[in-house]
Design an enzyme around this catalytic site. Structure first.
Site, short mmCIF file in Angstrom:
data_model
loop_
_atom_site.label_atom_id
_atom_site.label_comp_id
_atom_site.label_asym_id
_atom_site.label_seq_id
_atom_site.Cartn_x
_atom_site.Cartn_y
_atom_site.Cartn_z
N GLY A 15 -14.02 0.48 15.10
CA GLY A 15 -13.67 0.15 13.72
C GLY A 15 -13.05 -1.23 13.53
O GLY A 15 -12.73 -1.94 14.50
N ASP A 16 -12.87 -1.57 12.28
CA ASP A 16 -12.33 -2.87 11.89
C ASP A 16 -10.87 -3.05 12.35
O ASP A 16 -10.49 -4.09 12.87
CB ASP A 16 -12.43 -2.95 10.35
CG ASP A 16 -11.77 -4.19 9.80
OD1 ASP A 16 -12.30 -5.27 10.07
OD2 ASP A 16 -10.74 -4.06 9.11
N LYS A 149 -2.25 4.98 7.87
CA LYS A 149 -2.11 5.42 6.48
C LYS A 149 -3.50 5.57 5.85
O LYS A 149 -4.43 4.95 6.36
CB LYS A 149 -1.25 4.44 5.70
CG LYS A 149 -1.96 3.11 5.38
CD LYS A 149 -1.44 2.44 4.15
CE LYS A 149 -2.53 1.65 3.49
NZ LYS A 149 -2.37 0.88 2.40
N ASP A 178 3.38 2.21 9.02
CA ASP A 178 3.38 1.47 7.77
C ASP A 178 3.55 0.03 8.23
O ASP A 178 4.65 -0.36 8.62
CB ASP A 178 4.54 1.89 6.87
CG ASP A 178 4.51 1.14 5.55
OD1 ASP A 178 4.01 -0.01 5.53
OD2 ASP A 178 4.97 1.68 4.54
N HIS A 179 2.45 -0.73 8.23
CA HIS A 179 2.54 -2.02 8.92
C HIS A 179 3.51 -3.00 8.24
O HIS A 179 3.91 -3.99 8.83
CB HIS A 179 1.16 -2.65 9.15
CG HIS A 179 0.46 -3.08 7.91
ND1 HIS A 179 -0.25 -2.23 7.12
CD2 HIS A 179 0.39 -4.30 7.32
CE1 HIS A 179 -0.74 -2.90 6.09
NE2 HIS A 179 -0.37 -4.16 6.19
N HIS A 241 4.33 1.06 1.29
CA HIS A 241 4.99 -0.24 1.53
C HIS A 241 6.14 -0.51 0.57
O HIS A 241 7.24 -0.86 0.99
CB HIS A 241 3.98 -1.38 1.40
CG HIS A 241 2.69 -1.15 2.13
ND1 HIS A 241 2.65 -0.60 3.38
CD2 HIS A 241 1.40 -1.39 1.79
CE1 HIS A 241 1.39 -0.51 3.79
NE2 HIS A 241 0.62 -0.98 2.82
P1 NAD Z 1 -13.60 1.61 9.90
O1 NAD Z 1 -14.48 2.33 8.93
O2 NAD Z 1 -13.88 0.18 10.20
O3 NAD Z 1 -13.64 2.38 11.29
C1 NAD Z 1 -13.74 3.77 11.38
C2 NAD Z 1 -14.01 4.22 12.82
O4 NAD Z 1 -14.19 5.64 12.84
C3 NAD Z 1 -15.26 3.63 13.45
O5 NAD Z 1 -14.98 3.37 14.80
C4 NAD Z 1 -16.28 4.77 13.31
O6 NAD Z 1 -17.30 4.73 14.28
C5 NAD Z 1 -15.40 5.95 13.54
N1 NAD Z 1 -15.94 7.23 13.03
C6 NAD Z 1 -16.34 7.53 11.77
N2 NAD Z 1 -16.76 8.82 11.69
C7 NAD Z 1 -16.61 9.35 12.93
C8 NAD Z 1 -16.83 10.62 13.52
N3 NAD Z 1 -17.31 11.68 12.80
N4 NAD Z 1 -16.52 10.78 14.83
C9 NAD Z 1 -16.04 9.77 15.56
N5 NAD Z 1 -15.80 8.55 15.07
C10 NAD Z 1 -16.09 8.32 13.78
O7 NAD Z 1 -12.10 1.82 9.39
P2 NAD Z 1 -10.82 0.87 9.65
O8 NAD Z 1 -10.80 -0.21 8.64
O9 NAD Z 1 -10.78 0.48 11.09
O10 NAD Z 1 -9.60 1.84 9.28
C11 NAD Z 1 -9.15 2.86 10.15
C12 NAD Z 1 -7.82 3.40 9.63
O11 NAD Z 1 -6.86 2.37 9.62
C13 NAD Z 1 -7.85 3.97 8.21
O12 NAD Z 1 -6.95 5.04 8.14
C14 NAD Z 1 -7.33 2.82 7.38
O13 NAD Z 1 -6.72 3.28 6.17
C15 NAD Z 1 -6.29 2.25 8.32
N6 NAD Z 1 -5.97 0.85 8.06
C16 NAD Z 1 -6.91 -0.13 8.25
C17 NAD Z 1 -6.58 -1.45 8.02
C18 NAD Z 1 -7.57 -2.56 8.25
O14 NAD Z 1 -7.15 -3.71 8.14
N7 NAD Z 1 -8.82 -2.30 8.58
C19 NAD Z 1 -5.29 -1.79 7.60
C20 NAD Z 1 -4.34 -0.78 7.41
C21 NAD Z 1 -4.70 0.54 7.66
#
Ligand code: NAD
Length: 482
Positions: A15-16, A149, A178-179, A241
């Site tokens: 993921g991101d 979160k 909570d970053h 936040h």
């Molecule tokens: P994303 O969509 O980029 O990544 C999601 C991940 O989950 C991927 O690796 C995907 O392959 C995996 N996934 C999805 N369905 C699946 C399944 N059934 N089984 C196994 N793996 C599965 O999301 P993200 O942006 O990385 O966010 C992840 C969490 O972090 C969320 O809770 C988001 O609210 C939180 N968050 C993200 C950021 C950010 O900057 N990206 C900031 C603060 C909080």
């Protein structure tokens, strides 16, 4: 503490968040020796990646975040990463995951220590927690769970999730991220308040007129319309936040600086958070929705947003506590998208004392800028050069460029704290519960307003949102940050 033996299982390894934040943070913790020889990370996601491909991704993520990288060190670091294709809804996959974790535990001599990191869509948190429990994934050493979160979408769903988590983890093993609590100036609030007799003595309802918290975002929802439309500014920004920042500003002095004492002081305060009724919501809380420009969409025209959406992209309000040093003092908050600039700041406004100088002496204000610059300033009156009149001056403290460069990313700081088992800067269940109570009350009142045909107020991008003078008891001063 160095070389903390751990197997980390990262759900959402492709993921991101993992790419932009978690991998670079882990690399720096490796450079700092917090983790070193005795660690392994299992990245999991649905895609069929190989260990080698994950390692390439980790290396790329590190290069994107850090300028100077020792390649040999990075290769060594990345060799500790393993990929497990895993559908979190498939129970059998947890068996394979457990075997791999045990194997790596032995290979890297991790002493049965496990950190589970949920970095994926929140709708999966409960399922993962349940399967960690029913497939006995926890190790024989320490077990910690990091949860991103949002934690629930209201109090009821948060309670269900919490129960699912509590089947495998005790409250002191749960690290709810909570970053904002990892940000330098948010972590500076307690030192400023309790490390200076000046502020400690005047941080009370006698001297403080109001507190103002602003969290402005420059951009709109962009590609996140789908998620955002079910959330809105209140749940997305205030529930976590903004509430955490306000808690740090209004909590009583903790007995000491231990995580337990700090959370106890927070809980004390939050038990006295005044939950608004419908009338108070309509008087004290304003919701808005951004309009478009020639080059940007109006909110209701954004992809994946319904044309009749009543989701707020802006919220401003006033809340108060019935106990604590600032009991009864109005706390104003606002957050929104498509605002003039990205800015997170706190203004603590002190009362005017009409003394010798009358109106000429202006209000003292302590400003804590959290984003984008780390700085604190205090607005005070002095005399103009060679004259008798007063002028406003700022005492300022700001980091030098070198110091600024040393400020760790919030994620690095928080992941470090998980390794060393310091839960000071994470959200405890009791805090979260109170935040949801507040948010639920506002949402319920808005539902009624919607049924009566009321809508969020439209506002133009590049400004400071809709007119908020109605919630400011003292519209004369208004917001310090205009
Ligand atoms: P994303 O969509 O980029 O990544 C999601 C991940 O989950 C991927 O690796 C995907 O392959 C995996 N996934 C999805 N369905 C699946 C399944 N059934 N089984 C196994 N793996 C599965 O999301 P993200 O942006 O990385 O966010 C992840 C969490 O972090 C969320 O809770 C988001 O609210 C939180 N968050 C993200 C950021 C950010 O900057 N990206 C900031 C603060 C909080």
């Amino acid at each position: 503490m160095n070389n903390i033996p751990t197997v980390m299982i990262l759900f959402g390894g492709s993921g991101d968040l993992a790419h932009r934040k978690i991998y670079p943070a882990l690399f720096n913790l490796y450079r700092r020796n917090v983790i070193h020889d005795n660690f392994a990370v299992i990245g999991t996601a649905r895609r069929p990646w190989s260990h080698e491909y994950l390692r390439e991704q980790v290396a790329q993520a590190v290069h994107e975040s850090w300028e100077e990288v020792d390649e040999a060190q990075l290769t060594e670091f990345a060799s500790h990463f393993y990929y497990q294709s895993h559908d979190v809804t498939n129970v059998e996959h947890y068996v394979t995951l457990k075997q791999l974790a045990q194997e790596l535990d032995e290979r890297y001599e991790c002493g049965g220590n496990r950190i589970f990191y949920m970095a994926m869509a929140p709708s999966f948190f409960g399922t993962i927690a349940e399967h960690i429990a029913d497939q006995h994934l926890t190790g024989t050493g320490f077990n910690r769970l990091v949860v991103e979160k949002p934690f629930g979408t209201d109090l009821a769903s948060a309670e269900v999730l919490n129960q699912q988590i509590r089947n495998s983890f005790a409250e002191d093993q749960v690290f709810r991220i909570d970053h904002y609590l990892g940000k330098e100036m948010v972590q500076n609030i307690l030192p400023l308040r309790f490390g200076n007799s000046l502020f400690k003595r005047i941080w009370n309802a006698d001297a403080v007129k109001n507190v103002q918290v602003t969290l402005a975002e420059r951009l709109g929802v962009e590609a996140r319309g789908d998620y955002y439309n079910n959330s809105g500014a209140l749940r997305d920004m205030v529930q976590n936040h903004i509430m955490q920042i306000i808690t740090l500003l209004a909590m009583p002095e903790p007995k000491d600086l231990s995580d337990k004492a700090i959370h106890a002081a927070k809980e004390d305060l939050l038990a006295s958070l005044v939950i608004p009724d419908e009338k108070a919501v309509s008087e004290n809380i304003i919701r808005g929705q951004y309009l478009g420009t020639e080059t940007t969409f109006e909110y209701v025209k954004e992809p994946n947003v319904a044309e009749d959406s009543k989701t707020e992209t802006y919220v401003a309000g006033r809340l108060e506590f019935s106990k604590g040093p600032l009991a009864g003092v109005p706390v104003y908050f606002r957050t929104g998208k498509e605002m003039r600039e990205k800015k997170t700041r706190v203004d603590v406004v002190f009362k005017d004392e009409a003394g010798l100088y009358g109106d000429k002496a202006k209000t003292n204000v302590l400003t804590i800028e959290i984003d984008p610059v780390n700085q604190v300033y205090f607005r005070l009156n002095g005399k103009i050069v060679a004259g008798g009149d007063l002028r406003l001056e700022r005492f300022r403290y700001r980091y030098s460029e070198d110091e600024q460069a040393e400020v760790p990313d919030g994620y690095e700081r928080l992941i470090h704290d998980v390794f060393v088992n310091d839960s000071t800067n994470f959200t405890k269940w009791e805090e979260l519960k109170q935040y949801w109570r507040f948010v639920d009350a506002v949402e319920a009142a808005w539902q009624k307003q919607n049924a009566a045909g009321e809508k969020p107020v439209k506002y133009r991008p590049y400004g400071m949102g809709p007119d908020t003078s109605k919630i400011l008891a003292d519209p004369e001063d208004g917001w310090i940050y205009k």
